[in-house]
Design a protein around this motif. Structure first.
Motif, PDB file in Angstrom:
ATOM      1  N   ASN A 235      22.955  23.317  70.929  1.00 47.86           N
ATOM      2  CA  ASN A 235      24.377  23.378  70.566  1.00 47.86           C
ATOM      3  C   ASN A 235      24.613  24.312  69.385  1.00 47.86           C
ATOM      4  O   ASN A 235      25.608  25.021  69.337  1.00 47.86           O
ATOM      5  N   ASP A 236      23.673  24.262  68.439  1.00 55.27           N
ATOM      6  CA  ASP A 236      23.812  25.134  67.261  1.00 55.27           C
ATOM      7  C   ASP A 236      23.824  26.592  67.682  1.00 55.27           C
ATOM      8  O   ASP A 236      24.683  27.370  67.273  1.00 55.27           O
ATOM      9  N   ILE A 237      22.829  26.923  68.499  1.00 53.77           N
ATOM     10  CA  ILE A 237      22.744  28.311  68.961  1.00 53.77           C
ATOM     11  C   ILE A 237      24.027  28.696  69.681  1.00 53.77           C
ATOM     12  O   ILE A 237      24.599  29.764  69.452  1.00 53.77           O
ATOM     13  N   ASN A 238      24.494  27.783  70.532  1.00 52.00           N
ATOM     14  CA  ASN A 238      25.712  28.079  71.281  1.00 52.00           C
ATOM     15  C   ASN A 238      26.894  28.296  70.361  1.00 52.00           C
ATOM     16  O   ASN A 238      27.711  29.185  70.599  1.00 52.00           O
ATOM     17  N   SER A 239      26.977  27.490  69.322  1.00 51.09           N
ATOM     18  CA  SER A 239      28.143  27.635  68.452  1.00 51.09           C
ATOM     19  C   SER A 239      28.095  28.973  67.709  1.00 51.09           C
ATOM     20  O   SER A 239      29.115  29.628  67.528  1.00 51.09           O
TER      21      SER A 239
ATOM     22  N   VAL B  87      23.983  39.269  59.116  1.00 45.49           N
ATOM     23  CA  VAL B  87      25.103  39.722  59.944  1.00 45.49           C
ATOM     24  C   VAL B  87      26.365  38.997  59.521  1.00 45.49           C
ATOM     25  O   VAL B  87      27.426  39.604  59.322  1.00 45.49           O
ATOM     26  N   SER B  88      26.222  37.688  59.332  1.00 47.53           N
ATOM     27  CA  SER B  88      27.413  36.921  58.982  1.00 47.53           C
ATOM     28  C   SER B  88      27.948  37.344  57.618  1.00 47.53           C
ATOM     29  O   SER B  88      29.158  37.481  57.429  1.00 47.53           O
TER      30      SER B  88
ATOM     31  N   LYS C 232      31.500  28.298  59.028  1.00 45.38           N
ATOM     32  CA  LYS C 232      30.829  27.241  59.777  1.00 45.38           C
ATOM     33  C   LYS C 232      29.479  27.736  60.260  1.00 45.38           C
ATOM     34  O   LYS C 232      28.467  27.032  60.173  1.00 45.38           O
ATOM     35  N   THR C 233      29.465  28.946  60.798  1.00 46.91           N
ATOM     36  CA  THR C 233      28.234  29.506  61.330  1.00 46.91           C
ATOM     37  C   THR C 233      27.149  29.529  60.271  1.00 46.91           C
ATOM     38  O   THR C 233      25.982  29.239  60.539  1.00 46.91           O
ATOM     39  N   GLU C 234      27.556  29.891  59.092  1.00 47.14           N
ATOM     40  CA  GLU C 234      26.594  29.972  58.017  1.00 47.14           C
ATOM     41  C   GLU C 234      25.932  28.620  57.774  1.00 47.14           C
ATOM     42  O   GLU C 234      24.716  28.519  57.635  1.00 47.14           O
TER      43      GLU C 234
END
Lengths: 762, 167
Positions: free
Chosen positions: A46-50, A102-103, A25-27
């Protein structure tokens, strides 16, 4: 760590699955952010937070489980994110790059964990990545306003992301001794490597084939490069020197193309395709438990250097990547003017956005593939599937034992009837599901044909477009195995004999580029796989002449129907090609097609128009293991015919029966003449000449005009689990298998295509 | 189906351990024996589904608890006269190299121990006679002589292979 308890392993596997899902999801979020950023849009908090949450929870779990490097890496990433979140740092592309990295690294670590249950021995350089994050944190917080130097250093860094894993691959080789490696590599890992490598090779092959048509498509180059690179990396990790060396050289060339320093010429792409073949054979060796050695490696490497003009570039790969970096760096630094620099770097940025993004996307999709293999797709041993299928077959039999049980039926109780119909419904569903599990889409097989056609076209200096339709059609695994060879034969024939040379085509007013269409669709209870070309078509006279020479037909047959003429090419040893090429024309082939297709109870139809093209249709029954069959009794024996093949059954009046001179009986149904086959005689059950009007004639659809079977009685329709006849008995004429009925009796399943051949004389 | 319930299933443990054990059966007045290690079970005669194009001694196929196995009539295999099956007729199911085959015999006699030293090689005379080539040896037990059969040859004799190649 190595003596981990099972409970701990479970926790770890849960952690891996959860993290992978979150990273996936992060990707996507990161890619979305990147797109947004490139378009100059605002950053969604919100994106950054997720993203932050993902890294944070991985950090927490990693700390709990005791994965130190993972914990540290996520910690740094989290710090940087926190800065961005709190507005201390503006989000830049470099950040997204590094988060993606990183991901990716985390995902690689997860895979590593999944296989080894320890983070030790992970080939990636985590400290280096960590260092870069820390520098980014320092840079961005120190001079938030002055983006340029940071930008520049980031540029350098993101450039470095490419060579970085490469170094790591070599690094592990150097650092880790062979003994350690052997201890690290389990047979499962090798298996996984083989699977992954085959996937990578397939992907590259497809891309290269597409690339031939569009040599300037950067996306394709990037994708090939990436796959080659991953293969090299994997091979390096496993210490397969030959594979990684060959990959390395191919990669070097691809890198040149990708950076615009070279253009991929047709012969170079061909060579890389050949390189793929070498790699594939090496991987096949590996799969067979042999060492992954590429025979003729040195020659291949030399050839690659020569054809791919890598003399200079090959001098030192490290130097190459270094020198590649330098001019760019230098160019950027040479700009003395501040504003100029700004614009230059912006230009650079916009330039780099598109390939980078596609790169990231392919990366994402690649990563998705590997990840989904852990989370929602499991690999199952085919043997287990076969056993399941057998067991389902037994259940179908026992279900019919119950539902046809005369004692139970005699009760005539509604509740029993209800339960039985419920049982029948469930059994049918179970059977459908079990069958569906064995279904594989044809696209993989079709994809391989692209390469075949391309090679044939190049070899014969022809231009051929292969159009593929219906690759999503699914067939049983066993079907796939049986049609792969026939398909190759048919396509070879089309490309070799069917499609003419461009000049000859143009003379006839056809476009210079030939067209072969390979399509699949489901028609009723069958899968049709159709190969249609717009080539020269079959030559009726030639075929007849040849058949006459071979004694397959007599002079009287010269005016036989086209359809029968075309079927002659399926006779063993039949070939009309004027010259024998090394691909087709030796006359083996088409009979193989028929034999293979018949093994799965399918049939082959050919249609051709002289000068216009040929169409070959493989008609394959949908499932081969369980069929709906019509049961019929002939004397004491019970026969079955698949219901789908039955057109009608009827009692014939004597006035409709015609006796031909050779004793063949024919009946007339609605202006059609249908030959009759007496099963009594065929199986020598009895020689009693019973008039046709006393039995029942079952008319089947197979064959040119259909065929009628004379039986004593029709017993009804039932699901049959087809079992092969015991091998001990050898081949039985006219019977393709048998099935056990509910009452324990055995019924014989008629092999219609074979029976028809016995009646129809070609 | 009733026949299945009456089936004598032999314990596999006993099979492996006892090399010198033979299951004997009757064809007419003569007693024959097959090595017990090949025998998986003995069932009563049941409905045999005949198939086209088989050598006459291959009677067809039977359903053995969902498994379809071929059946050979030993009488006919030896070139003897055909005889109607009755309630004493048995099918001995043997298994060699993962191939299961049922052997139809007049009746099953007993399991007996014949030590190696009591087995004599088949006589060389009259080698043209049909049937002799299936003999593994002659077992002497008290006053009787048992004809011990070579199960491998009985099932896979080259004649049979030729036949199946033709069909």
């Amino acid at each position: 760590m190595s003596t981990m308890l099972n409970d701990d392993k479970e926790i770890l596997v849960d952690f891996i699955n959860e993290s992978n899902e979150a990273l996936e999801k992060t990707e996507l979020v990161l890619l979305g952010l990147e797109e947004n950023l490139a378009a100059g849009g605002d950053v969604d908090e919100n994106d950054i937070n997720s993203i932050f949450r993902t890294f944070h929870s991985i950090k927490g779990s990693a700390g709990f489980i005791g994965l130190v490097s993972m914990n540290q890496l996520t910690h740094e990433a989290e710090t940087l994110l926190d800065n961005i979140r709190k507005g201390k740092t503006d989000l830049k592309k470099a950040h997204i790059d590094i988060f993606l990295e990183v991901s990716d690294t985390l995902m690689m670590m997860m895979n590593h964990l999944h296989e080894n249950f320890t983070e030790e021995g992970f080939p990636g350089d985590i400290d280096e990545l960590k260092g870069r994050i820390v520098r980014l944190i320092d840079d961005s917080t120190a001079d938030k306003g002055k983006t340029k130097p940071a930008q520049k250093s980031e540029k350098k860094k993101s450039k470095k992301t490419e060579p970085a894993p490469r170094k790591n691959g070599d690094g592990t080789e150097a650092k880790v001794t062979d003994a350690m490696l052997d201890a690290l590599i389990s047979p499962e890992m090798v298996k996984q490597f083989v699977v992954d490598a085959s996937e990578l090779l397939d992907g590259m092959e497809q891309d290269l084939l597409a690339l031939e048509k569009a040599p300037d498509n950067m996306e394709l180059i990037e994708s090939v490069f990436r796959n080659m690179h991953s293969l090299k990396g994997n091979a390096g990790f496993f210490n397969y020197g030959d594979i990684s060396q060959v990959c390395h050289r191919a990669e070097t060339f691809l890198d040149l193309v990708r950076s615009g320093k070279a253009r991929a010429e047709a012969n170079q792409i061909s060579l890389i395709l050949q390189v793929l073949d070498f790699l594939r054979s090496a991987i096949e060796n590996l799969d067979a438990g042999k060492p992954a050695v590429i025979s003729g490696k040195i020659g291949l490497l030399d050839l690659m250097t020569e054809v791919l003009s890598l003399e200079e570039a090959e001098a030192s790969s490290e130097e190459k990547t270094a020198s590649e970096e330098r001019p760019e760096k230098a160019a950027a630094e040479q700009e003395p003017d501040e504003t100029n620099k700004k614009s230059a770097s912006r230009e650079e940025k916009t330039e780099s956005v598109s390939p980078k993004k596609t790169e990231a996307k392919t990366q994402a999709s690649n990563a998705k593939k590997t990840r989904s293999s852990i989370s929602d797709v499991i690999r199952v041993d085919v043997e287990k599937l076969n056993k399941l299928m057998n067991l389902v077959g037994e259940i179908v039999i026992s279900e019919s034992m119950v539902s046809h049980n005369p004692d139970l039926r005699a009760l005539e109780m509604e509740s029993v009837e209800k339960s039985i119909s419920y049982l029948q419904k469930n059994v049918r569903e179970l059977q459908e599901l079990a069958t569906a599990m064995r279904m594989i889409p044809l696209s993989g097989l079709f994809g391989k044909m692209k390469r075949l056609i391309r090679d044939l076209a190049t070899k014969n200096n022809k231009k051929i477009d292969l159009i593929i339709n219906g690759g999503e059609t699914e067939v049983d695994r066993s079907v796939l195995e049986h049609i792969s060879d026939p398909l190759v034969h048919i396509l070879r024939n089309s490309a070799d004999h069917g499609i003419e040379a461009p000049a000859a085509r143009e003379e006839k007013g056809k476009p210079g580029t030939g067209r072969i269409e390979l399509s699949a669709k489901q028609v009723g209870g069958e899968i049709w796989i159709i190969v249609e070309d717009d080539g020269n078509g079959l030559n009726r006279e030639k075929i007849l002449k040849k058949a006459l020479e071979k004694g397959l037909i007599s002079e009287n047959d010269m005016d036989m129907a086209d359809e029968k003429v075309w079927n002659l090419i399926f006779q063993p040893g039949f070939s009309t090609a004027d010259k024998v090429s090394d691909i087709s024309g030796r006359g083996v082939g088409m009979d193989v097609v028929v034999r293979n297709v018949e093994k799965i109870r399918g049939r082959v139809e050919v249609d051709s128009t002289q000068g216009q093209g040929t169409r070959v249709n493989l008609r394959i029954p949908l499932t081969t293991a369980i069929v709906d069959g019509m049961l019929m009794r002939v004397e004491e024996t019970i026969y079955a015919i698949p219901t789908l093949d039955i057109k009608e059954s009827l009692q014939v009046g004597e006035q409709n029966v015609v006796d031909l001179m050779d004793g063949q009986e024919v009946i007339k149904i609605r202006e059609r003449l249908i030959p009759i086959l007496r099963l009594h005689e065929l199986h020598e059950l009895s020689f009693k000449a019973k008039p046709l009007s006393e039995g029942i004639v079952v008319v089947t659809e197979k064959g040119a005009q259909g065929i009628g079977f004379l039986v004593d009685e029709i017993l009804g329709q039932q699901q049959l689990v087809i079992k092969p006849l015991p091998e001990y008995l050898g081949n039985i004429k006219g019977v393709s298998g048998c099935a056990v009925l509910g009452n324990g009796e055995i019924c014989l399943i008629l092999d219609l295509s074979n029976l028809i051949k016995m009646v129809e004389v070609p | 189906m009733e026949a299945v319930e009456e089936a004598v299933v032999l314990e596999p443990g006993v099979n492996a351990a006892n090399e010198g054990q033979f299951l004997t059966f009757m064809i007419g007045e003569q007693q024959y024996g097959v090595e017990i290690k090949y025998v998986t079970e003995i069932i009563g005669i049941q409905n045999i589904t005949s198939l086209p194009d088989l050598p006459h001694f291959m009677k067809g196929i039977i359903n053995l608890r969902g498994k379809v196995i071929p059946v050979v009539d030993v009488r006919l295999r030896f070139g003897m006269e055909e005889r109607d099956y009755d309630e004493r007729t048995c099918i001995i199911v043997v298994s060699i190299n993962d191939t299961n085959v049922g052997l139809v015999v007049d009746t099953v006699a007993e399991v007996m121990n014949i030590p190696e030293e009591s087995i004599e090689p088949p006589p060389k005379v009259n080698s043209k006679a049909n049937g002799n080539r299936f003999i593994y040896g002659l077992g002497k037990v008290q006053d009787n002589v048992q004809i011990l059969l070579d199960t491998q040859k009985l099932l896979f004799d080259e004649e049979l292979e030729q036949l199946s190649a033709i069909t």
